[in-house]
Design a protein around this motif. Structure first.
Motif, PDB file in Angstrom:
ATOM      1  N   THR A  84       0.825  -1.215   0.000  1.00 55.19           N
ATOM      2  CA  THR A  84       0.000   0.000   0.000  1.00 55.19           C
ATOM      3  C   THR A  84       0.859   1.265   0.000  1.00 55.19           C
ATOM      4  OG1 THR A  84      -0.206   0.052   2.414  1.00 55.19           O
ATOM      5  CG2 THR A  84      -1.898  -1.164   1.187  1.00 55.19           C
ATOM      6  N   GLY A  85       2.113   1.148   0.463  1.00 57.63           N
ATOM      7  CA  GLY A  85       3.003   2.312   0.420  1.00 57.63           C
ATOM      8  C   GLY A  85       3.187   2.801  -1.010  1.00 57.63           C
ATOM      9  N   TYR A  87       0.473   5.238  -1.841  1.00 57.28           N
ATOM     10  CA  TYR A  87       0.715   6.571  -1.266  1.00 57.28           C
ATOM     11  C   TYR A  87       1.839   7.289  -2.015  1.00 57.28           C
ATOM     12  CZ  TYR A  87      -2.586   5.679   2.389  1.00 57.28           C
ATOM     13  OH  TYR A  87      -3.752   5.445   3.067  1.00 57.28           O
ATOM     14  N   ARG A  88       2.834   6.509  -2.434  1.00 57.48           N
ATOM     15  CA  ARG A  88       3.927   7.105  -3.213  1.00 57.48           C
ATOM     16  C   ARG A  88       3.411   7.616  -4.567  1.00 57.48           C
ATOM     17  NH1 ARG A  88       9.278   5.629  -1.764  1.00 57.48           N
ATOM     18  NH2 ARG A  88       9.278   4.609   0.244  1.00 57.48           N
ATOM     19  N   SER A 140       5.373  10.431   2.865  1.00 57.78           N
ATOM     20  CA  SER A 140       5.182  10.459   4.313  1.00 57.78           C
ATOM     21  C   SER A 140       4.380  11.708   4.696  1.00 57.78           C
ATOM     22  CB  SER A 140       6.540  10.447   5.006  1.00 57.78           C
ATOM     23  OG  SER A 140       6.387  10.459   6.392  1.00 57.78           O
ATOM     24  N   SER A 186       0.641  11.584   2.998  1.00 60.06           N
ATOM     25  CA  SER A 186      -0.219  10.518   3.504  1.00 60.06           C
ATOM     26  C   SER A 186      -0.913  10.922   4.807  1.00 60.06           C
ATOM     27  CB  SER A 186       0.580   9.230   3.708  1.00 60.06           C
ATOM     28  OG  SER A 186       1.569   9.425   4.692  1.00 60.06           O
ATOM     29  N   ARG A 246      -5.944   9.719   2.307  1.00 59.60           N
ATOM     30  CA  ARG A 246      -6.256   8.399   2.880  1.00 59.60           C
ATOM     31  C   ARG A 246      -7.639   7.934   2.432  1.00 59.60           C
ATOM     32  NH1 ARG A 246      -1.926   7.497   5.690  1.00 59.60           N
ATOM     33  NH2 ARG A 246      -2.651   5.386   6.006  1.00 59.60           N
ATOM     34  N   GLY A 258       1.575  -2.068   5.167  1.00 58.57           N
ATOM     35  CA  GLY A 258       1.383  -0.615   5.236  1.00 58.57           C
ATOM     36  C   GLY A 258       1.618  -0.106   6.637  1.00 58.57           C
ATOM     37  N   ARG A 259       0.804   0.879   7.050  1.00 59.85           N
ATOM     38  CA  ARG A 259       0.945   1.479   8.370  1.00 59.85           C
ATOM     39  C   ARG A 259      -0.336   1.309   9.190  1.00 59.85           C
ATOM     40  NH1 ARG A 259       4.837   2.004   5.649  1.00 59.85           N
ATOM     41  NH2 ARG A 259       6.547   3.529   5.803  1.00 59.85           N
ATOM     42  N   ASP A 260      -1.478   1.296   8.494  1.00 55.19           N
ATOM     43  CA  ASP A 260      -2.781   1.294   9.178  1.00 55.19           C
ATOM     44  C   ASP A 260      -3.656   0.151   8.674  1.00 55.19           C
ATOM     45  OD1 ASP A 260      -3.091   2.193   6.569  1.00 55.19           O
ATOM     46  OD2 ASP A 260      -4.728   3.564   7.081  1.00 55.19           O
ATOM     47  N   ARG A 313      10.800  10.110   9.301  1.00 58.94           N
ATOM     48  CA  ARG A 313       9.610   9.453   8.760  1.00 58.94           C
ATOM     49  C   ARG A 313       8.827   8.731   9.848  1.00 58.94           C
ATOM     50  NH1 ARG A 313       8.722   6.029   3.875  1.00 58.94           N
ATOM     51  NH2 ARG A 313      10.853   5.235   3.744  1.00 58.94           N
ATOM     52  N   ASP A 326       5.002   9.490  10.598  1.00 59.44           N
ATOM     53  CA  ASP A 326       4.012   8.425  10.425  1.00 59.44           C
ATOM     54  C   ASP A 326       3.291   8.084  11.738  1.00 59.44           C
ATOM     55  OD1 ASP A 326       4.872   8.400   7.803  1.00 59.44           O
ATOM     56  OD2 ASP A 326       5.959   6.499   7.924  1.00 59.44           O
ATOM     57  N   ARG A 341       0.888  11.554  13.137  1.00 58.47           N
ATOM     58  CA  ARG A 341      -0.176  12.238  12.395  1.00 58.47           C
ATOM     59  C   ARG A 341      -1.516  11.914  13.049  1.00 58.47           C
ATOM     60  NH1 ARG A 341       0.953   8.209   7.598  1.00 58.47           N
ATOM     61  NH2 ARG A 341      -0.384   6.500   8.228  1.00 58.47           N
TER      62      ARG A 341
HETATM   63  O1   DC Z   1       5.940   1.721   2.936  1.00 62.52           O
HETATM   64  P1   DC Z   1       6.517   2.935   2.222  1.00 62.52           P
HETATM   65  O2   DC Z   1       7.763   3.430   2.861  1.00 62.52           O
HETATM   66  O3   DC Z   1       6.644   2.713   0.752  1.00 62.52           O
HETATM   67  O4   DC Z   1       5.402   4.078   2.408  1.00 62.52           O
HETATM   68  C1   DC Z   1       5.611   5.407   1.980  1.00 62.52           C
HETATM   69  C2   DC Z   1       4.850   6.360   2.887  1.00 62.52           C
HETATM   70  O5   DC Z   1       3.433   6.154   2.730  1.00 62.52           O
HETATM   71  C3   DC Z   1       5.107   6.169   4.394  1.00 62.52           C
HETATM   72  O6   DC Z   1       6.053   7.102   4.877  1.00 62.52           O
HETATM   73  C4   DC Z   1       3.788   6.384   5.041  1.00 62.52           C
HETATM   74  C5   DC Z   1       2.767   6.230   3.971  1.00 62.52           C
HETATM   75  N1   DC Z   1       1.914   5.058   4.132  1.00 62.52           N
HETATM   76  C6   DC Z   1       0.798   5.214   4.910  1.00 62.52           C
HETATM   77  O7   DC Z   1       0.583   6.284   5.462  1.00 62.52           O
HETATM   78  N2   DC Z   1      -0.091   4.196   5.033  1.00 62.52           N
HETATM   79  C7   DC Z   1       0.128   3.009   4.445  1.00 62.52           C
HETATM   80  N3   DC Z   1      -0.778   2.028   4.588  1.00 62.52           N
HETATM   81  C8   DC Z   1       1.303   2.827   3.662  1.00 62.52           C
HETATM   82  C9   DC Z   1       2.187   3.872   3.541  1.00 62.52           C
END
Ligand code: DC
Length: 218
Positions: A33-34, A37-38, A95, A98, A104, A124-126, A175, A179, A182
């Motif tokens: 999923t990153g 966002y990229r 970063s 996002s 989102r 991902g993150r969430d 970062r 992350d 936020r």
């Molecule tokens: O995993 P990555 O480093 O490629 O992700 C790039 C940026 O995208 C990361 O700094 C935070 C954001 N991100 C996010 O907020 N939620 C996700 N599910 C995946 C990435």
């Protein structure tokens, strides 16, 4: 509804490499999923879109993802941008952007739809907290900032223009801070996620541990 495995964690913990290894072994689709966002960050950067116009402009952004020979590719319209989103500038821009709720919201349904229709390992993150709160398995994968910087440094030192270790470490810490702090969907371990710390594990040991956790749960 497919089987859904969520892997969250900070930048550089090895999520994508490990998730790729495990998904290939289990025959699941790996969703990064990153990369979405990229791709949004690339769109915003290329078009110089100010924050206040982002919500409206995303209506025309057309970010999508396709699986070609089993590998995920990301698209802006019909342009495959997968090879343009891995620069340090786009890392930082992703970063930052996002954290914007409209970004989102824009990517939310794309992620849920893939998980409804396929067996996925999504990183991902969430993912475990917001996107797939009912995932069958949730893993929070982490490692110390120093070890993550070390791994990144080794990877980059084989290429020209490798930044110094200290700069990579600073980037990672920055970062992490962005992350985790936020307001919308910050990076955090879901209550029911299993913590895996890879600081002292190599790739194979990490992948074996994740595969073991998944098999035990499913
Ligand atoms: O995993 P990555 O480093 O490629 O992700 C790039 C940026 O995208 C990361 O700094 C935070 C954001 N991100 C996010 O907020 N939620 C996700 N599910 C995946 C990435």
């Amino acid at each position: 509804m497919g089987i859904n495995i969520a892997i969250d964690g900070p930048a550089g913990a090895g999520k994508s490499t490990i998730a790729k290894m495990v998904s290939a072994e289990m025959g699941y689709i790996y969703v990064d999923t990153g990369a979405l966002y990229r791709t949004v960050a690339l769109y915003i950067t290329e078009n110089n879109i100010p924050d206040e116009d982002i919500k409206k402009s995303l209506e025309n952004a057309d970010v999508s993802l396709k699986f070609i020979n089993g590998a995920q590719r990301v698209f802006l319209g019909d342009r495959d941008v997968s090879d343009f989103i891995r620069t340090p500038e786009i890392s930082m821009a992703a970063s930052r952007t996002s954290a914007i709720p409209a970004v989102r919201e824009y990517l939310f349904e794309t992620q849920q739809k893939i998980a409804r229709e396929n067996n996925v390992i999504m990183d991902g993150r969430d993912i475990g907290t917001v996107v797939l709160p009912n995932a069958d398995v949730k893993i929070f994968l982490t490692a110390s900032a120093e070890e993550r910087a070390n791994r990144r440094f080794k990877e980059l030192s084989e290429k020209p223009n490798c930044p110094p270790y200290e700069e990579i470490l600073e980037d990672i810490k920055k970062r992490d801070f962005q992350d985790m702090n936020r307001e919308t969907s910050p990076l955090k371990q879901a209550d029911d996620a299993i913590l895996v710390d890879t600081t002292k594990l190599n790739l194979k040991e990490s992948a074996d541990e994740i595969a073991r956790i998944i098999r035990e749960k499913i």
